[in-house]
Every structure is written in C-alpha cells, then in structure tokens.
Design a protein around this motif. Structure first.
Motif, PDB file in Angstrom:
ATOM      1  N   ILE A 257       0.848  -1.187   0.000  1.00 37.08           N
ATOM      2  CA  ILE A 257       0.000   0.000   0.000  1.00 37.08           C
ATOM      3  C   ILE A 257       0.889   1.243   0.000  1.00 37.08           C
ATOM      4  CG2 ILE A 257      -1.573   1.371   1.437  1.00 37.08           C
ATOM      5  CD1 ILE A 257      -2.889  -1.247   2.297  1.00 37.08           C
ATOM      6  N   TYR A 258       0.417   2.275  -0.675  1.00 32.06           N
ATOM      7  CA  TYR A 258       1.174   3.525  -0.728  1.00 32.06           C
ATOM      8  C   TYR A 258       0.191   4.690  -0.744  1.00 32.06           C
ATOM      9  CZ  TYR A 258       4.805   6.835  -2.062  1.00 32.06           C
ATOM     10  OH  TYR A 258       5.682   7.881  -2.080  1.00 32.06           O
ATOM     11  N   TYR A 259       0.553   5.768  -0.039  1.00 30.23           N
ATOM     12  CA  TYR A 259      -0.302   6.947   0.036  1.00 30.23           C
ATOM     13  C   TYR A 259       0.453   8.194  -0.380  1.00 30.23           C
ATOM     14  CZ  TYR A 259      -3.286   4.039   3.025  1.00 30.23           C
ATOM     15  OH  TYR A 259      -4.085   3.042   3.523  1.00 30.23           O
ATOM     16  N   ALA A 260      -0.274   9.127  -0.919  1.00 29.84           N
ATOM     17  CA  ALA A 260       0.269  10.470  -1.108  1.00 29.84           C
ATOM     18  C   ALA A 260       0.470  11.101   0.263  1.00 29.84           C
ATOM     19  CB  ALA A 260      -0.690  11.317  -1.942  1.00 29.84           C
ATOM     20  N   ASP A 261       1.475  11.930   0.383  1.00 27.34           N
ATOM     21  CA  ASP A 261       1.768  12.565   1.674  1.00 27.34           C
ATOM     22  C   ASP A 261       0.579  13.373   2.184  1.00 27.34           C
ATOM     23  OD1 ASP A 261       5.290  13.280   0.980  1.00 27.34           O
ATOM     24  OD2 ASP A 261       4.290  11.479   1.733  1.00 27.34           O
ATOM     25  N   SER A 262      -0.182  13.937   1.279  1.00 29.04           N
ATOM     26  CA  SER A 262      -1.274  14.825   1.671  1.00 29.04           C
ATOM     27  C   SER A 262      -2.413  14.090   2.368  1.00 29.04           C
ATOM     28  CB  SER A 262      -1.815  15.558   0.442  1.00 29.04           C
ATOM     29  OG  SER A 262      -2.263  14.626  -0.529  1.00 29.04           O
ATOM     30  N   VAL A 263      -2.492  12.771   2.215  1.00 30.65           N
ATOM     31  CA  VAL A 263      -3.590  12.022   2.816  1.00 30.65           C
ATOM     32  C   VAL A 263      -3.114  11.003   3.838  1.00 30.65           C
ATOM     33  CG1 VAL A 263      -4.923  12.308   0.699  1.00 30.65           C
ATOM     34  CG2 VAL A 263      -3.692  10.160   1.095  1.00 30.65           C
ATOM     35  N   LYS A 264      -1.822  10.851   3.972  1.00 28.70           N
ATOM     36  CA  LYS A 264      -1.267   9.841   4.877  1.00 28.70           C
ATOM     37  C   LYS A 264      -1.738  10.100   6.304  1.00 28.70           C
ATOM     38  CE  LYS A 264       2.732   8.743   3.442  1.00 28.70           C
ATOM     39  NZ  LYS A 264       4.188   8.756   3.148  1.00 28.70           N
ATOM     40  N   GLY A 265      -2.220   9.042   6.947  1.00 31.76           N
ATOM     41  CA  GLY A 265      -2.719   9.174   8.310  1.00 31.76           C
ATOM     42  C   GLY A 265      -4.192   9.528   8.395  1.00 31.76           C
ATOM     43  N   ARG A 266      -4.788   9.936   7.278  1.00 31.81           N
ATOM     44  CA  ARG A 266      -6.217  10.286   7.268  1.00 31.81           C
ATOM     45  C   ARG A 266      -7.036   9.333   6.394  1.00 31.81           C
ATOM     46  NH1 ARG A 266      -7.796  14.916   5.019  1.00 31.81           N
ATOM     47  NH2 ARG A 266      -6.021  15.021   3.563  1.00 31.81           N
ATOM     48  N   PHE A 267      -6.444   8.868   5.296  1.00 31.88           N
ATOM     49  CA  PHE A 267      -7.136   7.993   4.355  1.00 31.88           C
ATOM     50  C   PHE A 267      -6.586   6.573   4.482  1.00 31.88           C
ATOM     51  CE2 PHE A 267      -8.312  11.325   0.854  1.00 31.88           C
ATOM     52  CZ  PHE A 267      -8.871  12.135   1.833  1.00 31.88           C
ATOM     53  N   THR A 268      -7.464   5.602   4.234  1.00 35.20           N
ATOM     54  CA  THR A 268      -7.063   4.203   4.244  1.00 35.20           C
ATOM     55  C   THR A 268      -7.624   3.505   3.013  1.00 35.20           C
ATOM     56  OG1 THR A 268      -7.066   4.149   6.666  1.00 35.20           O
ATOM     57  CG2 THR A 268      -7.100   2.039   5.514  1.00 35.20           C
ATOM     58  N   ILE A 269      -6.748   2.895   2.238  1.00 33.50           N
ATOM     59  CA  ILE A 269      -7.177   2.109   1.084  1.00 33.50           C
ATOM     60  C   ILE A 269      -7.201   0.643   1.492  1.00 33.50           C
ATOM     61  CG2 ILE A 269      -4.825   1.869   0.151  1.00 33.50           C
ATOM     62  CD1 ILE A 269      -6.073   2.057  -2.667  1.00 33.50           C
ATOM     63  N   SER A 270      -8.191  -0.075   1.002  1.00 34.46           N
ATOM     64  CA  SER A 270      -8.297  -1.503   1.280  1.00 34.46           C
ATOM     65  C   SER A 270      -9.032  -2.159   0.119  1.00 34.46           C
ATOM     66  CB  SER A 270      -9.032  -1.753   2.600  1.00 34.46           C
ATOM     67  OG  SER A 270     -10.355  -1.261   2.548  1.00 34.46           O
ATOM     68  N   ARG A 271      -9.034  -3.469   0.111  1.00 34.49           N
ATOM     69  CA  ARG A 271      -9.744  -4.176  -0.955  1.00 34.49           C
ATOM     70  C   ARG A 271     -10.298  -5.486  -0.421  1.00 34.49           C
ATOM     71  NH1 ARG A 271      -5.775  -4.771  -5.671  1.00 34.49           N
ATOM     72  NH2 ARG A 271      -7.418  -6.090  -6.573  1.00 34.49           N
ATOM     73  N   ASP A 272     -11.366  -5.923  -1.053  1.00 33.55           N
ATOM     74  CA  ASP A 272     -11.976  -7.213  -0.759  1.00 33.55           C
ATOM     75  C   ASP A 272     -12.042  -7.956  -2.084  1.00 33.55           C
ATOM     76  OD1 ASP A 272     -13.603  -9.391  -0.224  1.00 33.55           O
ATOM     77  OD2 ASP A 272     -14.937  -8.292   1.104  1.00 33.55           O
TER      78      ASP A 272
END
Length: 126
Positions: A58-73
């Motif tokens: 998983i990888y996040y843009a710095d602007s959303v790190k700690g606030r957004f969470t990506i996941s998949r099913d």
C-alpha cells in the motif's frame, strides 16, 4: 476490459468522513493493482493511494497519509477508500483505476493505469 464503478461520494463537513467504493467487473480482480486519484477544478488529476492485488503493498500520497485508508476485498471485487478528517482541500472528483499486475506490484503513476471509473464527487464544506 475492466469496468469500474465508484460510489460513496457526497457532501460532508470539514472533519467528517466518507467511504468510497469501487466495484470491478473482472473476476481476476486480484491480479490488478488498484489506485485512487482525484481531480479538483482547474487542477491535474493527482495520485491519492494505491494497493497491490493481494493487498499486501500500500502507498499513500503525503497529503492524505494518516487520514485515508485504502483496502480491498477480492472476494467482492471491490476496493475502498476510507477518508477521515476531511479538509476543504480534499474536495475533488475521485476516480479509481486498475492496472494489470500479476507480480503483485504497486502502481502510482497515472499513466500506468489502464482502466478508469467515471468518478464520484466529494464535496467538503468548511
């Protein structure tokens, strides 16, 4: 061809939360790296988050790190983006994207994604 359909956008106050979903048509969904991008008016489409086919990378843009969470099913052919502590600058049309990646790699560059959804609007009021 992979069909992607986003849902879950809407209007939320600053500090609030939204959960975006992206349903894919492909039964080999687990072979696709998935990403979320966003585009605000007058700006270029920018990377938000990415997840590998297995969900292990998983990888996040710095602007959303700690606030957004990506996941998949993978059983549901769906990728999610949980967005917390939303800010007015998060307001944009959010797109999910898919890239064939049987090696379970990540994709972050917009040009490396082959399939895109139609987008869902996220509006954050201050």
């Amino acid at each position: 061809q992979v069909q992607l359909v986003e849902s879950g956008g809407g209007l939320v106050q600053a500090g609030g939360s939204l959960r975006l979903s992206c349903a894919a048509s492909r039964r080999t969904f687990s072979l696709y790296a998935m990403g979320w991008f966003r585009q605000a008016p007058g700006k270029e489409r920018e990377f938000v988050a990415a997840i590998s086919g297995s969900g292990g990378n998983i990888y996040y843009a710095d602007s959303v790190k700690g606030r957004f969470t990506i996941s998949r099913d993978n059983a549901k052919n769906t990728v999610y983006l949980q967005m917390n502590s939303l800010k007015p600058e998060d307001m944009a049309v959010y797109y999910c994207a898919a890239a064939f990646s049987p090696s379970d790699g990540l994709r972050r560059d917009r040009d490396r994604f082959d399939h895109w959804g139609q987008g869902t609007q996220v509006t954050v009021s201050s």
